[in-house]
Motif scaffolding. Structure first.
Motif, PDB file in Angstrom:
ATOM      1  N   LEU A  96      -9.386   5.410 -13.570  1.00 57.02           N
ATOM      2  CA  LEU A  96      -8.821   6.729 -13.826  1.00 57.02           C
ATOM      3  C   LEU A  96      -8.446   7.360 -12.479  1.00 57.02           C
ATOM      4  CD1 LEU A  96      -8.641   8.453 -16.457  1.00 57.02           C
ATOM      5  CD2 LEU A  96     -10.619   9.692 -15.583  1.00 57.02           C
ATOM      6  N   GLY A  97      -7.224   7.874 -12.381  1.00 62.31           N
ATOM      7  CA  GLY A  97      -6.781   8.496 -11.127  1.00 62.31           C
ATOM      8  C   GLY A  97      -6.227   7.519 -10.109  1.00 62.31           C
ATOM      9  N   ALA A  98      -6.118   6.254 -10.490  1.00 64.25           N
ATOM     10  CA  ALA A  98      -5.576   5.247  -9.563  1.00 64.25           C
ATOM     11  C   ALA A  98      -4.101   5.518  -9.283  1.00 64.25           C
ATOM     12  CB  ALA A  98      -5.755   3.847 -10.134  1.00 64.25           C
ATOM     13  N   GLY A  99      -3.387   5.962 -10.314  1.00 63.09           N
ATOM     14  CA  GLY A  99      -1.954   6.235 -10.135  1.00 63.09           C
ATOM     15  C   GLY A  99      -1.083   5.493 -11.130  1.00 63.09           C
ATOM     16  N   LYS A 100      -1.679   5.039 -12.243  1.00 60.19           N
ATOM     17  CA  LYS A 100      -0.918   4.278 -13.244  1.00 60.19           C
ATOM     18  C   LYS A 100       0.200   5.133 -13.841  1.00 60.19           C
ATOM     19  CE  LYS A 100      -4.683   3.441 -15.681  1.00 60.19           C
ATOM     20  NZ  LYS A 100      -5.658   4.178 -14.813  1.00 60.19           N
ATOM     21  N   THR A 101      -0.137   6.373 -14.159  1.00 61.29           N
ATOM     22  CA  THR A 101       0.881   7.231 -14.769  1.00 61.29           C
ATOM     23  C   THR A 101       1.929   7.644 -13.729  1.00 61.29           C
ATOM     24  OG1 THR A 101      -0.628   7.943 -16.507  1.00 61.29           O
ATOM     25  CG2 THR A 101       1.244   9.387 -16.067  1.00 61.29           C
ATOM     26  N   ALA A 102       1.501   7.905 -12.503  1.00 64.07           N
ATOM     27  CA  ALA A 102       2.451   8.247 -11.430  1.00 64.07           C
ATOM     28  C   ALA A 102       3.431   7.086 -11.206  1.00 64.07           C
ATOM     29  CB  ALA A 102       1.696   8.566 -10.138  1.00 64.07           C
ATOM     30  N   PHE A 103       2.909   5.883 -11.214  1.00 62.53           N
ATOM     31  CA  PHE A 103       3.750   4.698 -11.018  1.00 62.53           C
ATOM     32  C   PHE A 103       4.734   4.556 -12.186  1.00 62.53           C
ATOM     33  CE2 PHE A 103       4.177  -0.081 -11.095  1.00 62.53           C
ATOM     34  CZ  PHE A 103       4.820  -0.205  -9.871  1.00 62.53           C
TER      35      PHE A 103
ATOM     36  N   THR B 135       0.842  -1.190   0.000  1.00 61.22           N
ATOM     37  CA  THR B 135       0.000   0.000   0.000  1.00 61.22           C
ATOM     38  C   THR B 135       0.880   1.243   0.000  1.00 61.22           C
ATOM     39  OG1 THR B 135      -1.642  -1.207   1.265  1.00 61.22           O
ATOM     40  CG2 THR B 135      -1.820   1.160   1.331  1.00 61.22           C
ATOM     41  N   THR B 136       0.464   2.261  -0.745  1.00 56.64           N
ATOM     42  CA  THR B 136       1.188   3.539  -0.671  1.00 56.64           C
ATOM     43  C   THR B 136       0.255   4.585  -0.069  1.00 56.64           C
ATOM     44  OG1 THR B 136       0.549   4.285  -2.903  1.00 56.64           O
ATOM     45  CG2 THR B 136       2.556   2.946  -2.715  1.00 56.64           C
ATOM     46  N   GLN B 137       0.854   5.530   0.637  1.00 58.27           N
ATOM     47  CA  GLN B 137       0.061   6.532   1.387  1.00 58.27           C
ATOM     48  C   GLN B 137      -0.011   7.870   0.656  1.00 58.27           C
ATOM     49  OE1 GLN B 137      -1.502   5.468   4.070  1.00 58.27           O
ATOM     50  NE2 GLN B 137      -0.436   3.492   4.033  1.00 58.27           N
ATOM     51  N   ASN B 138       0.775   8.019  -0.403  1.00 56.42           N
ATOM     52  CA  ASN B 138       0.755   9.275  -1.163  1.00 56.42           C
ATOM     53  C   ASN B 138       1.462   9.047  -2.505  1.00 56.42           C
ATOM     54  OD1 ASN B 138       3.644   9.599  -0.615  1.00 56.42           O
ATOM     55  ND2 ASN B 138       2.969  10.092   1.470  1.00 56.42           N
ATOM     56  N   ILE B 139       1.406  10.056  -3.364  1.00 52.09           N
ATOM     57  CA  ILE B 139       1.947   9.882  -4.717  1.00 52.09           C
ATOM     58  C   ILE B 139       3.457   9.638  -4.689  1.00 52.09           C
ATOM     59  CG2 ILE B 139       2.157  12.389  -5.121  1.00 52.09           C
ATOM     60  CD1 ILE B 139       1.440  11.800  -8.081  1.00 52.09           C
ATOM     61  N   GLU B 140       4.150  10.259  -3.736  1.00 53.90           N
ATOM     62  CA  GLU B 140       5.612  10.059  -3.665  1.00 53.90           C
ATOM     63  C   GLU B 140       5.939   8.592  -3.397  1.00 53.90           C
ATOM     64  OE1 GLU B 140       4.019  12.547  -1.977  1.00 53.90           O
ATOM     65  OE2 GLU B 140       4.714  14.236  -3.208  1.00 53.90           O
ATOM     66  N   GLU B 141       5.168   7.963  -2.507  1.00 52.09           N
ATOM     67  CA  GLU B 141       5.430   6.544  -2.223  1.00 52.09           C
ATOM     68  C   GLU B 141       5.151   5.678  -3.452  1.00 52.09           C
ATOM     69  OE1 GLU B 141       4.500   6.424   2.582  1.00 52.09           O
ATOM     70  OE2 GLU B 141       3.668   4.843   1.295  1.00 52.09           O
ATOM     71  N   THR B 142       4.141   6.071  -4.221  1.00 49.85           N
ATOM     72  CA  THR B 142       3.841   5.322  -5.457  1.00 49.85           C
ATOM     73  C   THR B 142       4.996   5.447  -6.443  1.00 49.85           C
ATOM     74  OG1 THR B 142       1.452   5.462  -5.223  1.00 49.85           O
ATOM     75  CG2 THR B 142       2.293   5.272  -7.472  1.00 49.85           C
ATOM     76  N   GLU B 143       5.528   6.664  -6.568  1.00 53.42           N
ATOM     77  CA  GLU B 143       6.657   6.872  -7.482  1.00 53.42           C
ATOM     78  C   GLU B 143       7.875   6.077  -7.001  1.00 53.42           C
ATOM     79  OE1 GLU B 143       5.194  11.274  -9.036  1.00 53.42           O
ATOM     80  OE2 GLU B 143       6.967  11.148  -7.755  1.00 53.42           O
TER      81      GLU B 143
ATOM     82  N   ALA C  92      -8.556   8.757  -0.204  1.00 53.34           N
ATOM     83  CA  ALA C  92      -8.099   9.866  -1.048  1.00 53.34           C
ATOM     84  C   ALA C  92      -6.650   9.699  -1.495  1.00 53.34           C
ATOM     85  CB  ALA C  92      -8.296  11.185  -0.313  1.00 53.34           C
ATOM     86  N   GLU C  93      -5.775   9.368  -0.561  1.00 57.66           N
ATOM     87  CA  GLU C  93      -4.362   9.253  -0.924  1.00 57.66           C
ATOM     88  C   GLU C  93      -3.790   7.849  -0.750  1.00 57.66           C
ATOM     89  OE1 GLU C  93      -1.655  12.643  -1.065  1.00 57.66           O
ATOM     90  OE2 GLU C  93      -2.467  13.050   0.941  1.00 57.66           O
ATOM     91  N   VAL C  94      -4.648   6.886  -0.506  1.00 60.46           N
ATOM     92  CA  VAL C  94      -4.145   5.525  -0.277  1.00 60.46           C
ATOM     93  C   VAL C  94      -4.405   4.651  -1.501  1.00 60.46           C
ATOM     94  CG1 VAL C  94      -4.221   3.515   1.254  1.00 60.46           C
ATOM     95  CG2 VAL C  94      -4.600   5.800   2.193  1.00 60.46           C
ATOM     96  N   ARG C  95      -3.367   3.946  -1.932  1.00 62.29           N
ATOM     97  CA  ARG C  95      -3.495   3.050  -3.084  1.00 62.29           C
ATOM     98  C   ARG C  95      -3.000   1.666  -2.711  1.00 62.29           C
ATOM     99  NH1 ARG C  95      -5.577   7.201  -3.957  1.00 62.29           N
ATOM    100  NH2 ARG C  95      -5.492   8.502  -5.845  1.00 62.29           N
ATOM    101  N   GLU C  96      -3.815   0.674  -3.058  1.00 64.54           N
ATOM    102  CA  GLU C  96      -3.452  -0.708  -2.782  1.00 64.54           C
ATOM    103  C   GLU C  96      -2.896  -1.315  -4.070  1.00 64.54           C
ATOM    104  OE1 GLU C  96      -6.457  -2.887  -0.123  1.00 64.54           O
ATOM    105  OE2 GLU C  96      -6.542  -3.869  -2.096  1.00 64.54           O
TER     106      GLU C  96
HETATM  107  P1  ADP Z   1      -4.029   7.181 -13.779  1.00 63.14           P
HETATM  108  O1  ADP Z   1      -2.869   7.177 -14.741  1.00 63.14           O
HETATM  109  O2  ADP Z   1      -4.244   5.848 -13.133  1.00 63.14           O
HETATM  110  O3  ADP Z   1      -5.277   7.743 -14.357  1.00 63.14           O
HETATM  111  P2  ADP Z   1      -2.546   9.307 -12.475  1.00 63.14           P
HETATM  112  O4  ADP Z   1      -1.234   8.756 -12.076  1.00 63.14           O
HETATM  113  O5  ADP Z   1      -2.590  10.164 -13.685  1.00 63.14           O
HETATM  114  O6  ADP Z   1      -3.630   8.128 -12.554  1.00 63.14           O
HETATM  115  O7  ADP Z   1      -3.148  10.183 -11.279  1.00 63.14           O
HETATM  116  C1  ADP Z   1      -3.193   9.756  -9.947  1.00 63.14           C
HETATM  117  C2  ADP Z   1      -3.770  10.915  -9.117  1.00 63.14           C
HETATM  118  O8  ADP Z   1      -3.999  10.484  -7.774  1.00 63.14           O
HETATM  119  C3  ADP Z   1      -2.825  12.106  -9.039  1.00 63.14           C
HETATM  120  O9  ADP Z   1      -3.592  13.274  -9.084  1.00 63.14           O
HETATM  121  C4  ADP Z   1      -2.166  11.933  -7.678  1.00 63.14           C
HETATM  122  O10 ADP Z   1      -1.765  13.166  -7.109  1.00 63.14           O
HETATM  123  C5  ADP Z   1      -3.285  11.320  -6.861  1.00 63.14           C
HETATM  124  N1  ADP Z   1      -2.823  10.460  -5.749  1.00 63.14           N
HETATM  125  C6  ADP Z   1      -3.186  10.569  -4.452  1.00 63.14           C
HETATM  126  N2  ADP Z   1      -2.650   9.614  -3.699  1.00 63.14           N
HETATM  127  C7  ADP Z   1      -1.889   8.852  -4.542  1.00 63.14           C
HETATM  128  C8  ADP Z   1      -1.082   7.685  -4.346  1.00 63.14           C
HETATM  129  N3  ADP Z   1      -0.932   7.090  -3.141  1.00 63.14           N
HETATM  130  N4  ADP Z   1      -0.480   7.180  -5.429  1.00 63.14           N
HETATM  131  C9  ADP Z   1      -0.635   7.740  -6.655  1.00 63.14           C
HETATM  132  N5  ADP Z   1      -1.391   8.816  -6.911  1.00 63.14           N
HETATM  133  C10 ADP Z   1      -2.015   9.384  -5.852  1.00 63.14           C
END
Ligand code: ADP
Ligand code: MG
Length: 165
Positions: A41-48, A11-19, A135-139
């Protein structure tokens, strides 16, 4: 036969942990490795993916943006990363026109919405499913589909455990 199915859940607690998790996976990827990413959409695929690209070649993650409209972005990492988003493709027949077959064998493949096209999904070495649980948690469920994928997943598991302890 060696075990092809290794699962790692975290599990990640914020976008930085996902990156950061993406960086750790990216550091393990070689040549023509294929990683598929699923999640709403917004799960964090692009952030990852930003993390993965940075893990392949530090600094390159800054260039990562969503390929939703472009369908594919290529990053000049070593090896190159081909980042696909197949959301807008109708079916397998569209793969040729987006250059998918030309990317095979010329770098790492990271594919969002691969599940839309079964023949693409079947290429995965590692499947990553991301679920928003707050809001900021991703499994994350990270699962291997090949032997080399299983090696990468178990190494990732070890690395994450070490960095957490
Ligand atoms: P996707 O590509 O799956 O549509 P994005 O990576 O573009 O998703 O966007 C993820 C959004 O979720 C961003 O706005 C990011 O700031 C937010 N967010 C909040 N918590 C997390 C987290 N734990 N991991 C990744 N993104 C997060
Ligand atoms: Mg995206």
């Amino acid at each position: 036969m060696a075990d092809r199915s290794t699962i790692f859940k975290t599990t990640t607690q914020n976008i930085e942990e996902t990156e950061e998790l993406g960086v750790l996976l990216g550091e393990l990827l070689v040549s023509d490795f294929c990683v598929t990413l699923s999640g709403d959409l917004g799960a964090g695929k692009t952030a990852f993916t930003r993390g993965i690209v940075d893990g392949v070649t530090p600094g390159e993650g800054d260039f990562v943006s969503s390929p939703t409209y472009a369908v594919c972005n290529v990053y000049q990492t070593a090896p190159p990363v081909h980042h696909y988003d197949l959301y807008r493709l109708e079916d397998e027949d569209d793969l040729e026109s987006v250059g998918f077959y030309d990317s095979l064998g010329s770098g790492i493949l990271i594919i969002e919405w691969a599940e839309r096209i079964p023949s693409v999904a079947a290429r995965a070495d590692v499947r990553v499913a991301i679920r928003r649980t707050a809001a900021e948690v991703r499994e994350f469920t990270i699962e291997s589909a090949t032997e080399r994928g299983a090696e990468a997943v178990s190494m990732l598991k070890d690395t994450v455990r070490k960095s957490c302890s």
